[in-house]
Design an enzyme around this catalytic site. Structure first.
Site, PDB file in Angstrom:
ATOM      1  CG  ASP A  62      -3.874   1.496  -7.958  1.00 20.55           C
ATOM      2  OD1 ASP A  62      -3.301   2.575  -7.740  1.00 20.55           O
ATOM      3  OD2 ASP A  62      -4.607   0.925  -7.124  1.00 20.55           O
ATOM      4  CG  ASP A  64      -1.972   1.935  -1.597  1.00 17.16           C
ATOM      5  OD1 ASP A  64      -1.642   1.167  -0.688  1.00 17.16           O
ATOM      6  OD2 ASP A  64      -1.508   3.082  -1.722  1.00 17.16           O
TER       7      ASP A  64
END
Length: 282
Positions: A62, A64
């Site tokens: 991922d 963020d």
């Protein structure tokens, strides 16, 4: 809506360099408690091992909150813009509200969560403006998760495939990857906005697996949010939860196979060493 009492702390820095103005938005001035130590919590196996994935083929990340410590910037942007429109009777949202209602969610979903009485186009424009404010903050200060460079070097040295998979809009993803100097690291970047459904649905991770031509049985994911962990699990992969900001137990309850505080965590490197030994013995 009434303000929620804070029980979980994101431990956002009260950093003067984050104090900025966006049109008539107030300056950032939140005082947040200092960070406490975070331990690791392996589950789903007796020792939290990823060895069952051997031979490992790929690692998915991922962006963020997983590659970089961006949650404080999202929090500040949402807090000030929501306060400007009178959300929560004009009281600023707190950290627990951000964790439980905003973190990890896609902007289209947030339109109905935060602005249910607004027309969709108007609500989406609010999200577009919020992302623009976030990018201005990120351009001023963005911190990688501690130990990220070491993990990336480990991945490259052992030749594993890798992809970034995010619910963030393209402009955010491109900015963060560029600022972290990872343009040449990722072979694939998958945007949820280009998939049929965003996280917590598995579609973005399934698209990454297909693009890399790897099996979910030989791939794992680094994630920091409940929706991301559910998406990884839904695609058939274990997730290593990053508890830099979100509560460890929340990530465990979502299905994380083990939880680490950052990329320097000894439990992570114990697993990576086992994976390296398995690869070198083939």
């Amino acid at each position: 809506m009434s303000a929620l009492a804070t029980s979980h702390h994101l431990i956002f820095p009260n950093n003067p360099s984050l104090r900025t103005k966006h049109n008539n938005l107030p300056t950032f001035s939140t005082t947040i408690p200092s960070a406490s130590s975070t331990s690791s919590y392996p589950i789903n196996s007796s020792n939290g091992s990823l060895s069952s994935l051997a031979p490992l083929e790929a690692i998915l990340f991922d962006i963020d909150g997983t590659l970089c410590d961006s949650d404080p910037l999202h929090y500040y942007a949402f807090r000030d813009m929501l306060q400007e429109i009178g959300f929560n009777d004009g009281s600023p949202i707190d950290e627990e509200f951000f964790i439980n209602n905003i973190s990890g969610k896609h902007n289209e979903e947030l339109c109905s969560v935060l602005l249910p009485g607004w027309e969709f186009e108007k609500a989406m424009q609010f999200m577009v403006d919020k992302e623009a404010l976030f990018r201005r903050l990120a351009a001023e200060q963005l911190e990688p998760i501690s130990g990220l460079n070491n993990v990336c070097k480990w991945v490259e040295d052992l030749g594993f495939k890798r992809a970034a998979v995010t619910n963030a809009p393209r402009s955010n993803a491109e900015l963060l990857i560029s600022m972290l100097k990872l343009q040449d690291f990722f072979e694939v970047v998958v945007l949820a906005e280009e998939c049929a459904r965003p996280k917590p649905f598995p579609d973005p991770y399934l698209k990454a697996l297909n693009a890399l031509k790897v099996s979910p049985d030989h791939t794992f994911v680094f994630e920091d949010s409940v929706s991301g962990i559910k998406a990884a699990n839904g695609a058939g992969m274990p997730a290593v939860g990053m508890a830099t900001r979100n509560p460890e137990q929340m990530l465990l309850d979502a299905g994380a196979s083990l939880v680490i505080k950052d990329y320097n965590d000894p439990i992570l490197w114990k697993n990576l060493q086992e994976i390296a030994q398995q690869k070198l013995s083939l």
